[in-house]
Write a protein that holds these residues in place. Structure first.
Motif: not given
Length: 383
Positions: A150-160, A166-171
């Motif tokens: 999810v989101g941008d893949a930054r040089p030193l960081q990325e999000s999954w 229960m239906g909650f999103a977890h990043q």
């Protein structure tokens, strides 16, 4: 009026976590629905809903609309934490099985080490530190475990991210170095931050997190960066650095400190060049939560000017100067290319924030507009 609200919330949290009687709701406060909404909004911004419920009698004399919103926020935190713990433990196990062990930093490391109830530590995601060489294996492990980028893949960081039952999103934010800024990462790593970890058995047998002294350094950096770049609170962005949850972090950590811990904090602050940021954080926690700071430690931190390059990365700085600093601190040609490419052509996440009125435009057009705008600022002497 926010200052008065914040002082009242700080006193309420301070007493609640100590099991003391809560302060009475101020009689001279407005009784309008708008003001009540403002108080509930500030409690949500500070991330202290569950902390406010920590003492008997909490919220009993609060206006019903405010108390109901705080209780609703607290329930949401509790249910979210149940799902997040399960998802985090599963992810940590998958990464360990893939030979890419991860270390938790900041909020989740604090939740499972410093807080009596992990759900009290309000946060929207978890930060995981992995080795740069683990990119490919870690990504494969996450994809196989049902996570998506999810989101941008930054040089030193990325999000999954993924969803729990229960239906909650977890990043989960994966960090290939201890900071998303190469320059800040270089300074912190020079002081050993990111190289040390402790077990977090309350989360899982395989979970590890950065130790308290190192986490204070990270909180101090995070606090300063949020003041500069803003903190997302619902649909809005707040440029504030005195969130009560950070002051509570310090209060809970520091009440368990030994003289050796205080000495380790001073040594690490000096080695990383973060002494002014650490001192500011400690002072804020002392003012809001009554956190005890040894006078001799405070004096030593006050004498330390910090690292000029690191502090420059946090202060207002022309983009081209910040880019030069991060390029100089990148450890490989591949990292330099990632940093330069992202600075030149950032992803949709950055572009939509820069051009909200044109968020529906193709990314290539937004990138072109950003380049033209940046060139114009350079020609006119702007940042």
């Amino acid at each position: 009026m926010n200052d008065a609200i914040d002082r009242f919330l700080a006193l309420s949290v301070r007493r609640a976590v100590r099991g003391e009687a809560p302060p009475p709701w101020p009689e001279d406060w407005p009784s309008t629905s708008e003001f009540h909404a403002a108080v509930a909004d500030r409690a949500a911004f500070h991330g202290v809903a569950l902390a406010l419920l920590g003492a008997p009698g909490s919220l009993e004399d609060w206006p019903g609309a405010v108390a109901d919103r705080v209780r609703e926020e607290a329930r949401g935190q509790s249910f979210w934490e149940l799902g997040h713990r399960t998802v985090a433990a599963r992810l940590i196990a998958a990464l360990a099985a893939a030979g890419t062990p991860a270390v938790l930093t900041k909020g989740t490391a604090l939740a499972y080490s410093a807080y009596p109830d992990p759900a009290m530590r309000r946060r929207g995601d978890s930060d995981l530190l992995l080795g740069p060489a683990d990119r490919k294996a870690a990504r494969a492990a996450l994809a196989a475990s049902g996570f998506r980028r999810v989101g941008d893949a930054r040089p030193l960081q990325e999000s999954w991210a993924t969803e729990c039952d229960m239906g909650f999103a977890h990043q989960f934010d994966l960090h290939w170095r201890i900071s998303a800024s190469a320059l800040i990462a270089q300074k912190l790593e020079a002081g050993g931050v990111g190289t040390r970890s402790l077990p977090l058995p309350r989360l899982s047998d395989a979970a590890r997190g950065v130790p308290p002294t190192d986490n204070i350094i990270l909180i101090a950096i995070n606090r300063a960066l949020h003041h500069k770049y803003g903190y997302r609170s619902g649909a809005d962005k707040a440029f504030e650095q005195d969130r009560l949850i950070w002051a509570l972090d310090l209060a809970l950590l520091c009440e368990a400190f030994t003289p050796a811990d205080w000495d380790a904090l001073r040594t690490t602050a000096a080695a990383t060049g973060t002494a002014p940021l650490v001192l500011s954080l400690l002072d804020a926690s002392a003012a809001m939560m009554g956190t005890f700071v040894p006078p001799d430690l405070r004096a030593r931190l006050a004498e330390d000017p910090g690292d000029a390059a690191l502090l420059a990365c946090i202060a207002p700085l022309p983009s081209i100067t910040r880019l030069r600093l991060d390029l100089s601190a990148s450890t490989s040609l591949a990292d330099k290319l990632r940093v330069f490419s992202y600075a030149l052509l950032p992803g949709p996440e950055v572009l939509h924030e820069r051009f909200p009125e044109a968020a529906h435009w193709p990314t290539a057009l937004l990138q072109e507009g950003r380049l033209v705008s940046g060139l114009g600022r350079m020609l006119t002497g702007g940042a």
